[in-house]
Write a protein that holds these residues in place. Structure first.
Motif, PDB file in Angstrom:
ATOM      1  N   UNK A  32     -27.389  16.958  -3.316  1.00 54.50           N
ATOM      2  CA  UNK A  32     -26.128  17.610  -3.684  1.00 54.50           C
ATOM      3  C   UNK A  32     -24.958  16.681  -3.377  1.00 54.50           C
ATOM      4  N   UNK A  33     -24.997  16.073  -2.188  1.00 51.77           N
ATOM      5  CA  UNK A  33     -23.901  15.181  -1.787  1.00 51.77           C
ATOM      6  C   UNK A  33     -23.885  13.938  -2.667  1.00 51.77           C
ATOM      7  N   UNK A  34     -25.091  13.454  -3.040  1.00 50.16           N
ATOM      8  CA  UNK A  34     -25.147  12.284  -3.916  1.00 50.16           C
ATOM      9  C   UNK A  34     -24.541  12.590  -5.285  1.00 50.16           C
ATOM     10  N   UNK A  35     -24.692  13.831  -5.716  1.00 51.32           N
ATOM     11  CA  UNK A  35     -24.053  14.250  -6.961  1.00 51.32           C
ATOM     12  C   UNK A  35     -22.536  14.352  -6.785  1.00 51.32           C
TER      13      UNK A  35
ATOM     14  N   UNK B  64     -29.958   7.247  -6.493  1.00 50.89           N
ATOM     15  CA  UNK B  64     -28.567   7.549  -6.155  1.00 50.89           C
ATOM     16  C   UNK B  64     -28.106   6.889  -4.868  1.00 50.89           C
ATOM     17  N   UNK B  65     -29.077   6.531  -4.009  1.00 48.19           N
ATOM     18  CA  UNK B  65     -28.698   5.946  -2.730  1.00 48.19           C
ATOM     19  C   UNK B  65     -29.902   5.212  -2.172  1.00 48.19           C
ATOM     20  N   UNK B  66     -29.739   4.598  -1.035  1.00 42.20           N
ATOM     21  CA  UNK B  66     -30.857   3.892  -0.417  1.00 42.20           C
ATOM     22  C   UNK B  66     -31.692   4.813   0.473  1.00 42.20           C
ATOM     23  N   UNK B 106     -20.156   4.339  -8.220  1.00 47.52           N
ATOM     24  CA  UNK B 106     -19.640   3.374  -7.243  1.00 47.52           C
ATOM     25  C   UNK B 106     -20.138   3.662  -5.826  1.00 47.52           C
ATOM     26  N   UNK B 107     -20.548   4.927  -5.576  1.00 51.86           N
ATOM     27  CA  UNK B 107     -21.067   5.252  -4.239  1.00 51.86           C
ATOM     28  C   UNK B 107     -22.274   4.379  -3.917  1.00 51.86           C
ATOM     29  N   UNK B 108     -23.234   4.368  -4.848  1.00 44.73           N
ATOM     30  CA  UNK B 108     -24.435   3.568  -4.641  1.00 44.73           C
ATOM     31  C   UNK B 108     -24.077   2.084  -4.676  1.00 44.73           C
ATOM     32  N   UNK B 109     -23.146   1.710  -5.558  1.00 42.51           N
ATOM     33  CA  UNK B 109     -22.725   0.308  -5.642  1.00 42.51           C
ATOM     34  C   UNK B 109     -22.178  -0.159  -4.291  1.00 42.51           C
ATOM     35  N   UNK B 110     -21.375   0.683  -3.647  1.00 40.67           N
ATOM     36  CA  UNK B 110     -20.806   0.310  -2.341  1.00 40.67           C
ATOM     37  C   UNK B 110     -21.908   0.122  -1.302  1.00 40.67           C
ATOM     38  N   UNK B 190     -17.804   8.919  -0.717  1.00 44.24           N
ATOM     39  CA  UNK B 190     -17.321   9.439  -1.998  1.00 44.24           C
ATOM     40  C   UNK B 190     -15.823   9.248  -2.152  1.00 44.24           C
ATOM     41  N   UNK B 191     -15.116   9.459  -1.036  1.00 45.30           N
ATOM     42  CA  UNK B 191     -13.665   9.298  -1.077  1.00 45.30           C
ATOM     43  C   UNK B 191     -13.304   7.873  -1.471  1.00 45.30           C
ATOM     44  N   UNK B 192     -13.996   6.930  -0.844  1.00 48.00           N
ATOM     45  CA  UNK B 192     -13.727   5.516  -1.100  1.00 48.00           C
ATOM     46  C   UNK B 192     -14.069   5.182  -2.561  1.00 48.00           C
ATOM     47  N   UNK B 193     -15.239   5.683  -3.034  1.00 46.03           N
ATOM     48  CA  UNK B 193     -15.644   5.432  -4.416  1.00 46.03           C
ATOM     49  C   UNK B 193     -14.604   5.982  -5.384  1.00 46.03           C
TER      50      UNK B 193
END
Lengths: 82, 621
Positions: A32-35, B64-66, B106-110, B190-193
């Motif tokens: 959810x947070x990743x979304x 979506x993330x690591x 950009x979240x994952x990119x960061x 997320x804020x930063x992205x």
């Protein structure tokens, strides 16, 4: 004016007031947070299920459209968007 | 840099257009294998810098993330961290982001930038972002991120040279930097992205109305389902209609080849082996390549256009009722082509019990290997006419019915399994819905070619081998010339089949079928080549019988009730070594594949029996 996301009307933007992270598994919460579904962000519920069931829920967040289940939506409290 | 070829990994979110970019960079020069020890597909390919120095590229599974939620996401993490066994850490990363969804991507990119590897960001699908009313400033984005940003449109091959040039530069000028601590939690990440995305956005019109307008119809609770059903119906009709001409062409081609061998080789063991064994057997399967490709074409088009996720959305309600999730819809739909990639695609299902159930019912989806069997029997026993004078063909309708039986059977089995052996929590269903886009011809062509190749390789190895072995078993020992026992019955295979016949006789199966079922354990379509091989030998030198097509020959030997029972058998029977092997691998043991084989044979026997007895009761025996 706080309502649950699983019963919010479609097509009307709302702001996420609170998410009960304990109502879902850790993995679900992280996805959810990743979304980008986080407290304070604005979302719009768009579509709900088919004739089989009122599950799942499709909603837009920013420029993205994501699908979640009603069970997770029930853990998300929303308020009218400013 | 050492003299070794630099390896560069493409990494990014799902739906960032990573695979298209990979295809555009490598062309058809790709190698698909599995990561050792895990069953995640490894896609690698070659490209070169502008001055000709070669590079190797790998396309990592989208995530979506690591922090992985599934097996393939874990591979992505392990490769970029250099922890994947047998895979060197990449020399550089190309982080692929969707230009129209920077907030999220950009979240994952960061997170990836914080790793400290030489990195270039590909600002992909810039054309679609423009279509959606976004104007972006790549240079500003590059300044914010501290790495080169190259705008790319993979489908038009725009920005590719610049992208590789930037990678070359990034590797050459790379200063090993300490891994930067990523933002402490999801919210600040997320804020930063979002802040960076906003800074890089010059102009923005509110939303994409176009996708929403289409979705209001396609995702409509009733109309959406009607569209989905109609699409699937058209798909199966097309598989039948459009494949006819190329299939006839292949069939006559094999006939020509057989004639040529007969002309050049003297009558004897070798000629028999080639003409009656190899060519008759493999040929009978190759003929179905057009149908398999049409089916794959539809699935690939639905996937590439973004429709597949909509289908998953629509089906989730129904699948949820039997304890599955809409996520299972895509693996199950892939299983219509072949259960092996379908079962492999279940890796994207995070819930273990949900995944296991989906694996267990995947073989019930009518895979393309059943098509040869269905086509042969339907073609021989179901009249080719419209239903009640309508343009809907009766043959297509029967085929549709067979597909439907598989689906209904699968839902019932899933329901039963989720209440017994795979009991667990209600499955989740969280997925991103991609935008609609025109499928890229090039991507479809590459994927289609890869499928065709896998099928041809199978025909060339497993199927060729089993048909040759079967031919030998069927040809020896030779029946004495004055015997009135058929060669088929006299042979080794004939004796094995006689034993099996006792078991399958009650469900209407004759000696021919018992004989075909044995080699069909290797793969279902071998049943057709086995029937073809047995009949080629049986026809012997009778030219008229040789000229008669296999279907016509079966008409004389099977009753309609037997033919229908044979079809019902193949809706359920787990006759595919590859499926059993992949299930063993995906479930880490023999328990579940054995369970699967057991329950499917039981169902097959029951279904064929009920069909046969019912048909006989209606006087079709």
């Amino acid at each position: 004016m706080i309502a649950k996301l699983d019963s919010s009307p479609l097509g009307i933007a709302v702001r996420i007031a609170r998410i009960d992270w304990n109502a879902m598994s850790q993995d679900e919460g992280r996805r959810l947070r990743e979304f980008g579904l986080l407290e304070g962000c604005e979302i719009t519920p768009r579509h709900r299920g088919s004739i089989f069931s009122r599950d799942p829920l499709a909603l837009t967040i920013g420029r993205m459209q994501v699908i979640i289940r009603a069970r997770q939506a029930a853990a998300i409290e929303v308020e009218p968007a400013a | 840099m050492t003299g070794a070829i630099p390896s560069i990994a493409l990494v990014g979110n799902p739906n960032a257009g990573k695979s298209s970019l990979f295809n555009a960079l490598t062309g058809a020069r790709q190698k698909i294998a599995n990561y050792p020890g895990v069953t995640v597909e490894r896609k690698a390919g070659h490209a070169s810098f502008a001055d000709g120095r070669p590079i190797s590229l790998i396309d990592l599974p989208g995530t979506y993330s690591l922090t992985p939620a599934s097996l393939d996401e874990a591979v992505t993490r392990d490769v970029v961290l250099g922890k994947q066994a047998g895979e060197a850490r990449p020399d550089a990363l190309i982080v692929v982001v969707d230009a129209a969804n920077l907030d999220n991507h950009l979240c994952f990119a960061l997170e990836l930038l914080a790793l400290g590897l030489p990195t270039v960001v590909a600002l992909n699908m810039l054309d679609l972002a423009t279509r959606d009313g976004l104007t972006l400033d790549p240079e500003r984005l590059s300044r914010e991120l501290g790495v080169p940003v190259v705008p790319t449109v993979a489908v038009r091959k725009r920005g590719l040279t610049e992208l590789l040039e930037a990678v070359d530069g990034a590797i050459a000028t790379h200063q090993p930097r300490a891994a930067v601590a990523p933002p402490p939690n999801d919210a600040s990440l997320h804020q930063r992205a979002r802040a960076i995305a906003r800074a890089a956005t010059v102009d923005e019109t509110p939303v994409r109305r176009w996708t929403q307008r289409v979705d209001s119809v396609v995702l409509h609770p009733v109309a959406g389902l009607v569209i989905l059903l109609a699409l699937m119906f058209v798909m199966f009709q097309a598989v039948y209609a459009a494949a006819e001409a190329p299939a006839d062409f292949l069939e006559s081609g094999i006939g020509v080849l057989q004639g040529w061998v007969v002309d050049v080789l003297p009558d004897g063991f070798l000629r028999g082996l080639i003409v009656e064994g190899l060519l008759a057997g493999v040929g009978a399967v190759i003929v179905f390549l057009p149908q398999i490709l049409i089916l794959f074409l539809f699935i690939l088009l639905l996937e590439a256009s973004g429709y597949m996720t909509r289908a998953a959305f629509l089906m989730d309600g129904l699948m949820g009722k039997v304890g599955l999730s809409g996520r299972g819809f895509i693996p199950l739909l892939s299983s219509f082509a072949c259960a092996v990639p379908g079962i492999m695609a279940t890796r994207s299902i995070p819930d273990e019990k949900d995944r296991l159930t989906t694996i267990l019912i995947a073989p019930l989806m009518t895979c393309s290997a059943r098509m040869p069997v269905y086509t042969l029997v339907i073609g021989a026993f179901i009249p080719a006419r419209g239903v009640g004078g309508s343009p809907v063909g009766l043959q297509g309708l029967v085929l549709f019915g067979l597909f439907l039986s598989g689906i209904v059977g699968a839902l019932l089995v899933a329901w039963a399994l989720r209440r017994s052996v795979t009991k667990g929590n209600a499955a989740g269903f969280m997925m991103e819905m991609p935008r609609y886009q025109w499928p890229r011809l090039n991507d479809i062509a590459i994927a289609l070619w890869q499928r065709a190749w896998i099928f041809l390789r199978r025909a060339g190895t497993i199927i060729a081998m089993t048909t040759v072995v079967l031919w030998l078993l069927l040809s020896f020992p030779k029946a004495p010339a004055d015997s009135d026992v058929r060669q088929v019955d006299y042979s080794v295979a004939g004796h094995i089949a006689s034993g099996l016949e006792a078991v399958v006789k009650p469900i209407g199966f004759n000696h021919d079928i018992a004989l075909a079922l044995i080699p069909a354990m290797a793969a279902r379509e071998v049943a057709v080549s086995a029937l073809a091989t047995a009949n080629a030998i049986d026809a012997g030198d009778d030219e008229e019988a040789v000229a008669m097509s296999l279907g016509e020959r079966l008409q004389g030997r099977w009753s309609l009730a037997t033919a229908l029972a044979f079809l019902a058998w193949f809706v359920f029977a787990p006759q595919c070594i590859s499926t059993i092997a992949i299930t063993r691998r995906e479930t880490n043991g023999w328990k579940w594949p054995l369970f699967m084989v057991g329950y499917l044979f039981a169902l097959a026997y029951a279904a064929a029996g009920i069909t046969y007895w019912t048909a006989v009761a209606f006087g079709l025996g």
